[in-house]
Design a protein around this motif. Structure first.
Motif, short mmCIF file in Angstrom:
data_model
loop_
_atom_site.label_atom_id
_atom_site.label_comp_id
_atom_site.label_asym_id
_atom_site.label_seq_id
_atom_site.Cartn_x
_atom_site.Cartn_y
_atom_site.Cartn_z
N PRO A 1 0.79 -1.23 -0.03
CA PRO A 1 0.09 0.09 -0.16
C PRO A 1 0.82 1.30 -0.06
O PRO A 1 1.82 1.35 0.58
CB PRO A 1 -0.81 -0.16 1.38
CG PRO A 1 -0.72 -1.48 1.72
CD PRO A 1 0.54 -2.08 1.26
N GLY A 2 0.38 2.24 -0.76
CA GLY A 2 1.25 3.39 -0.70
C GLY A 2 2.44 3.39 -1.59
O GLY A 2 3.03 4.40 -1.68
N ARG B 1 -2.71 16.99 -8.67
CA ARG B 1 -1.58 16.83 -8.32
C ARG B 1 -0.42 16.25 -9.20
O ARG B 1 0.68 17.06 -9.66
CB ARG B 1 -1.18 15.80 -7.02
CG ARG B 1 0.02 15.87 -6.42
CD ARG B 1 -0.27 15.04 -5.15
NE ARG B 1 1.23 15.15 -4.29
CZ ARG B 1 1.54 14.28 -3.37
NH1 ARG B 1 0.43 13.63 -2.81
NH2 ARG B 1 2.80 14.35 -3.13
N GLY C 1 2.70 3.52 -5.04
CA GLY C 1 2.53 4.07 -5.96
C GLY C 1 1.62 3.60 -7.32
O GLY C 1 1.73 3.96 -8.37
N LYS C 2 0.82 2.44 -6.87
CA LYS C 2 0.15 1.93 -8.04
C LYS C 2 -0.91 2.62 -8.57
O LYS C 2 -0.79 2.66 -9.96
CB LYS C 2 -0.51 0.51 -7.30
CG LYS C 2 0.40 -0.53 -6.82
CD LYS C 2 -0.46 -1.64 -6.27
CE LYS C 2 -1.15 -1.21 -4.73
NZ LYS C 2 -0.25 -0.91 -3.69
N THR D 1 8.12 11.84 -7.57
CA THR D 1 8.44 13.24 -7.59
C THR D 1 7.19 13.96 -6.82
O THR D 1 5.98 13.18 -6.59
CB THR D 1 9.00 13.89 -8.65
OG1 THR D 1 7.82 13.92 -9.44
CG2 THR D 1 9.99 13.12 -9.16
N GLY D 2 7.33 15.10 -6.63
CA GLY D 2 6.02 15.73 -6.35
C GLY D 2 4.76 15.68 -7.19
O GLY D 2 3.66 16.08 -7.03
N ALA D 3 5.32 15.46 -8.49
CA ALA D 3 4.28 15.40 -9.65
C ALA D 3 4.32 14.11 -10.17
O ALA D 3 4.06 13.93 -11.43
CB ALA D 3 4.61 16.26 -10.71
P1 TYD Z 1 -0.38 5.88 -4.51
O1 TYD Z 1 -0.40 5.96 -5.90
O2 TYD Z 1 -1.87 6.25 -3.94
O3 TYD Z 1 -0.17 4.33 -3.83
P2 TYD Z 1 -1.04 2.83 -3.83
O4 TYD Z 1 -2.15 3.23 -4.90
O5 TYD Z 1 0.08 1.89 -4.39
O6 TYD Z 1 -1.54 2.56 -2.60
O7 TYD Z 1 0.81 6.53 -3.92
C1 TYD Z 1 0.73 7.18 -2.56
C2 TYD Z 1 2.04 7.73 -2.21
O8 TYD Z 1 2.62 8.27 -3.11
C3 TYD Z 1 1.42 8.78 -1.00
O9 TYD Z 1 2.67 8.26 -0.09
C4 TYD Z 1 1.94 10.06 -1.61
C5 TYD Z 1 2.84 9.76 -2.68
N1 TYD Z 1 2.77 10.66 -4.04
C6 TYD Z 1 3.72 11.41 -4.29
O10 TYD Z 1 4.87 11.45 -3.72
N2 TYD Z 1 3.72 12.30 -5.36
C7 TYD Z 1 2.77 12.33 -6.21
O11 TYD Z 1 2.82 13.05 -7.31
C8 TYD Z 1 1.47 11.31 -5.82
C9 TYD Z 1 0.27 11.45 -6.70
C10 TYD Z 1 1.77 10.53 -4.77
#
Ligand code: TYD
Ligand code: MG
Length: 463
Positions: free
Chosen positions: A107-108, A147, A110-111, A277-279
């Protein structure tokens, strides 16, 4: 003897409506079991309602005819670029229409981010993309999209978890690609068990497989799945889908590695490297450079090795730390490497190079969170351990690779010239490699190639 006949109940003949199904491998049994006899998992067996059979004996007969091999039209390997270069690379050079792709990871990691970016790029190329989300509301997805600064003008969001409703909407919208986030939240009303259970996950994946094949569109299933398979049905899903991609490594790094564990349309083990990255996730054009960025120079216990990840060479740093143990026998710990393989190499060093490591803890690590499992990194592991043990540094412009056998011999590696050229491209001046791989590489510009036959040869050359 009696027990023997009771061991495997024929579950299809059971008149009962409930079954006990292992949530890890799908093994069925008539009674509850603490440990699954199939995969050995504990506490994974859960009661599920059996599916109501349709037609006689649960089967519906229809006319089927086999097709002669020669009559099948040859097909060009059509691939649609997703527009995200590293994603295309893990898929084997773009998206194959009609494939079912599973994307797993913690989880978290980046999927959802990656798939939303892919959806945006695909929609920019003109196709309708349906993003089915059972986890987040359309507002949340929209926020993520803002974002990522995506336009996503042909992306349609569907916050729905009922499979039949989803299929209805697909019939209406006729999208060119579908993303399902996540497979564990979708359920079919045909089956009575809970969403995320093995029967549901299998049924839902199967329906999406049929959809992908019949419509000739790619479908991406996001799964909350770790490699250890802690959540329902990972092994079953792997068998159903065409391609399995896993996010690898930890969340603590900025970069993300996506690996193709299975691919019916490309090389397995291919990796895509991204930076968070932030984007959003940005493809990393030169991963070797990134993995070597923070490498300490002139420190004992560090060495660069060239490994192959799919079709791409990657230079990575192997680090070893050998230090006196506080216990009787030393511990062997690894990160990113197979622990047993490292233990074996340590035993080899004790016997063939007369290194006394029994009283030492040995830690070996691949810097940057990559996981490597090919024998060609053996020589790097051995070098790093010896370097730390002797507290002697290796020249930082030296790279090594080669498989090491139990007698201390250094064996050839596949794709040696690709590895050597990658080291050359990154400015390495000396490569210590298997002598059987040297022919043809003697004249590599600006690099001294040293062929070795044994670990002894290599250690003499390096220290
Ligand atoms: P997310 O794609 O929601 O993960 P998953 O679907 O695998 O659970 O990604 C969440 C993480 O990514 C969260 O900790 C914030 C980070 N993030 C960034 O650093 N930059 C971004 O532009 C975005 C959209 C998320
Ligand atoms: Mg998500």
């Amino acid at each position: 003897m009696r027990e023997k006949f009771c061991l495997e109940p024929d579950v299809n003949r059971l008149k009962k409506e409930t079954l006990f199904v292992c949530q890890s491998c799908g093994h069925k049994s008539g009674k509850w079991l603490g440990k699954c006899p199939e995969c050995g998992e504990w506490n994974s067996v859960v009661e599920e309602k059996a599916r109501k059979p349709s037609g006689r004996n649960g089967f519906q007969l229809r006319d089927v005819t086999a097709i002669a091999f020669t009559e099948i039209e040859p097909q060009d390997d059509v691939r649609i670029p997703s527009g995200v270069t590293e994603f295309d690379r893990v898929l084997g050079g773009g998206i194959v229409p009609g494939t079912l792709v599973l994307i797993g990871g913690d989880p978290g990691i980046g999927k959802s981010t990656l798939l939303l970016q892919v959806a945006d790029k695909l929609s920019a190329a003109g196709s309708f993309v349906l993003y089915v989300s059972g986890e987040e509301s359309e507002r949340q997805i929209k926020l993520r999209g803002e974002r990522l600064a995506v336009e996503a003008k042909n992306v349609f969001l569907l916050p729905e978890t009922n499979l039949e409703n989803i299929i209805n909407e697909i019939e209406r919208l006729k999208p060119g690609a579908i993303i399902v986030d996540s497979i564990q939240t979708v359920f079919s009303s045909v089956i009575e068990s809970a969403p995320g259970s093995v029967s549901q996950v299998r049924e839902v994946a199967h329906q999406f497989l049929l959809l992908a094949k019949n419509r000739g569109i790619p479908i991406f299933l996001i799964g909350h799945i770790t490699k250890e398979g802690s959540i329902a049905g990972p092994k079953i899903l792997e068998h159903i889908v065409d391609t399995v991609l896993y996010f690898e490594g930890e969340r603590h790094h900025n970069h993300r590695i996506v690996r193709a564990v299975k691919n019916r349309f490309g090389a397995a083990n291919e990796v895509g490297v991204f930076e968070m990255t932030g984007a959003g996730l940005m493809p990393v054009a030169n991963p070797s450079q990134m993995f070597l960025q923070e490498r300490p120079q002139n420190v004992a216990g560090s060495i660069v090795t060239a490994c192959m990840e799919g079709t791409r060479p990657l230079l990575v740093e192997i680090q070893a730390l050998v230090s006196g143990t506080r216990y009787g026998t030393g511990r062997r710990m690894t990160q990113g490497l197979d622990q047993n393989r490292v233990a074996l190499l340590i035993a080899m060093l004790e016997k063939r190079a007369s290194l006394q490591l029994t009283g030492d803890d040995v830690f070996v690590n691949i810097a940057g969170g990559l996981e490597v499992d090919e024998p060609a990194v053996d020589l790097g592991v051995v070098t790093a351990i010896v370097s730390s043990f002797k507290n002697m540094t290796v020249d930082p412009h030296t790279a090594v690779f080669g498989e090491v056998g139990l007698t201390g011999e250094v064996r050839g590696a596949m794709q040696a010239s690709v590895r050597a050229r990658e080291a050359q491209a990154l400015g390495f001046k000396k490569i210590v490699m298997p002598s059987s791989n040297v022919p043809g590489l003697e004249r590599l510009l600006g690099v001294r190639i040293v062929g070795v036959r044994s670990v002894d040869d290599a250690l003499n050359e390096l220290f």
